[in-house]
Design an enzyme around this catalytic site. Structure first.
Site, PDB file in Angstrom:
ATOM      1  N   GLY A 199      32.073  43.711  24.791  1.00  0.00           N
ATOM      2  CA  GLY A 199      33.514  43.719  24.959  1.00  0.00           C
ATOM      3  C   GLY A 199      34.218  45.057  24.854  1.00  0.00           C
ATOM      4  N   PRO A 240      26.715  44.918  24.704  1.00  0.00           N
ATOM      5  CA  PRO A 240      27.638  45.589  25.621  1.00  0.00           C
ATOM      6  C   PRO A 240      27.235  45.374  27.076  1.00  0.00           C
ATOM      7  CG  PRO A 240      26.134  47.190  24.674  1.00  0.00           C
ATOM      8  CD  PRO A 240      25.850  45.874  23.991  1.00  0.00           C
ATOM      9  N   ARG A 270      37.054  42.277  41.636  1.00  0.00           N
ATOM     10  CA  ARG A 270      37.947  42.449  40.485  1.00  0.00           C
ATOM     11  C   ARG A 270      39.419  42.629  40.849  1.00  0.00           C
ATOM     12  NH1 ARG A 270      37.796  46.054  37.224  1.00  0.00           N
ATOM     13  NH2 ARG A 270      38.133  44.859  35.337  1.00  0.00           N
ATOM     14  N   CYS A 287      39.755  37.722  55.813  1.00  0.00           N
ATOM     15  CA  CYS A 287      40.945  36.978  56.225  1.00  0.00           C
ATOM     16  C   CYS A 287      41.612  36.322  55.028  1.00  0.00           C
ATOM     17  CB  CYS A 287      40.554  35.933  57.262  1.00  0.00           C
ATOM     18  SG  CYS A 287      39.683  36.688  58.631  1.00  0.00           S
ATOM     19  N   GLU A 288      42.113  37.122  54.122  1.00  0.00           N
ATOM     20  CA  GLU A 288      42.850  36.656  52.946  1.00  0.00           C
ATOM     21  C   GLU A 288      43.852  37.751  52.608  1.00  0.00           C
ATOM     22  OE1 GLU A 288      42.286  33.923  50.895  1.00  0.00           O
ATOM     23  OE2 GLU A 288      40.340  33.252  51.637  1.00  0.00           O
TER      24      GLU A 288
END
Ligand SMILES: *Cc1c(COP(=O)(O)O)cnc(C)c1O
Length: 414
Positions: free
Chosen positions: A239, A274, A312, A342-343
């Site tokens: 994290g 990690p 992301r 196509c978005e």
């Protein structure tokens, strides 16, 4: 450590010009620096010198065999969340005795595979998982080493999609139930309680929630001890955040020192998991501008990488720095950097002030974590090639997919 630097007006990965990599392997292409990967792991190993500890790289951040190989050669273990990830670790000659298995939905087959390879520990996330693991281990005549993933209910102050240690999350067992679940686990004949585990979220830039979580976990460790349950290890999850834009990146030292102080003299082996921190800034996504499409409201630079390659931005509205591989000295304009999918949500970056020409190469930085592993074939786009640079040597570590491979497992009707 920044392995991606400008030299003679060109962006390099270590000693190799990214333009050379694009010419050789095409785009889009993920490029990793071995030196940066090793330096990131070394930051942990330095702090843990003389401490009984094991760094288990979270494979889901980047599971390429060459990346696993780099870490495994330096003695790292692995945190896996599926049988597929275990097979990757084995294929990279990673040591299964250094593997911890996390995840809320472990299947019987996955448990069996992990037991056959004698992994270090199962991080159990629910009461029914305890029962299933006990049963599967019994059939194999084995004892499964377990820790409970406890939910310390600490706010990691990060993106809601990547915070995992709150009561409302699906992960782990409730803090208040942990003691009685451990007491139940003691009675299950095919389990061996070895540790305790927590993972509170991802991309934490303030290390204080880790210490807060550890305090809570240590209270439980003491309660368990007074109930005759002696633990051998404590797993503090992963994290730790990285710099994507202008964030203050915490040092591994500032993260680990307070934890090590609290753990001193307790005789507990320390496990860390990690992911992002070991690979995020060790990789870039190399892409080429197909078209420039200046418009009335927005100017679009349409590149050959898309949300299927790097999810992301579309998924978390994440910000990645985008830099030209051969910067121009013309006046910059503001661009939307978008892919061909196509978005409307298919973007890599909004409002970037850059001087661009069609055909230019761009590097999307900090793309080493949750880049390739979250990629898909949406729009029947073959996945990008992956390359690892080591000084002046370039290794192709994943061939670009072929279009045919995308439907090779499919059949027409008889
Ligand atoms: C995703 C995950 C990690 C790694 O998280 P990072 O933020 O990439 O360090 C570690 N442990 C568990 C259980 C995870 O699910």
């Amino acid at each position: 450590m920044n392995a991606f630097t400008l030299k003679n007006g060109q962006l390099y990965a270590e000693s190799v010009a990214l333009s050379d990599i694009a010419a050789r392997f095409g785009t889009p292409c993920y490029v990793y620096s071995r030196t940066a990967l090793e330096a990131a792991l070394d930051e942990y190993l330095q702090e843990l010198m003389g401490v009984d500890a094991l760094v288990c790289f979270a494979v889901k951040a980047n599971g390429n065999l060459a990346i696993l190989d780099v870490f495994s050669r330096l003695g790292a273990g692995f945190d896996i969340v599926s049988g597929g990830e275990l097979k990757r670790v084995l294929a990279a000659d990673g040591d299964p005795k250094k593997v911890v298995f996390s995840g809320v939905g472990k299947s019987r087959e996955e448990m069996k595979l992990a037991l056959e390879h004698n992994i270090f520990c199962f991080n159990v996330e629910s009461a029914p998982e305890l029962e299933r693991l006990n049963e599967v281990a019994g059939v194999l005549g084995k004892k499964a080493p377990i820790s409970l993933r406890v939910n310390p209910n600490v706010d990691p102050k990060t993106h809601p999609y990547i915070s995992t240690g709150l009561k409302k999350n699906k992960f782990g067992v409730a803090y208040d139930d942990a003691l009685s679940l451990y007491q139940h686990a003691v009675t299950l004949p095919n389990l061996e309680i070895t540790g305790i585990d927590c993972h509170i979220g991802s991309q934490l830039l303030d290390p204080s929630p880790f210490a807060e979580a550890l305090d809570k976990i240590l209270i439980l460790v003491d309660q368990l001890a007074s109930n005759g349950i002696q633990l051998r290890h404590i797993d503090l999850g992963g994290g730790l955040g990285i710099r994507y834009k202008d964030e203050q990146e915490p040092t591994v030292k500032s993260y680990l020192q307070p934890l090590l102080t609290k753990l001193k003299g307790r005789g507990l082996k320390i496990i860390l998991e990690p992911g992002r921190r070991l690979v995020g800034n060790a990789g870039v996504l190399l892409t080429k501008i197909e078209y420039l499409k200046p418009g009335e409201a927005k100017n679009f630079a349409i590149v050959d990488a898309a949300m299927n390659d790097l999810a992301r931005p579309a998924l978390y509205d994440a910000w990645h720095e985008i830099v030209p591989v051969q910067p121009r000295h013309d006046a910059p304009r503001t661009w939307e950097i978008v892919g061909p999918i196509c978005e409307t949500g298919d973007f890599i970056g909004h409002d970037r002030s850059l001087a661009l020409k069609a055909g230019d190469l761009l590097a999307v930085l900090s793309a080493g974590a949750y880049g390739m592993t979250m990629s898909s074939n949406y729009n029947s786009r073959p996945r990008a090639a992956e390359v690892m640079v080591d000084g002046s040597i370039v290794h192709l570590i994943r061939h670009r997919e072929t279009e045919e491979a995308l439907y090779a497992l499919e059949s027409r009707l008889p």
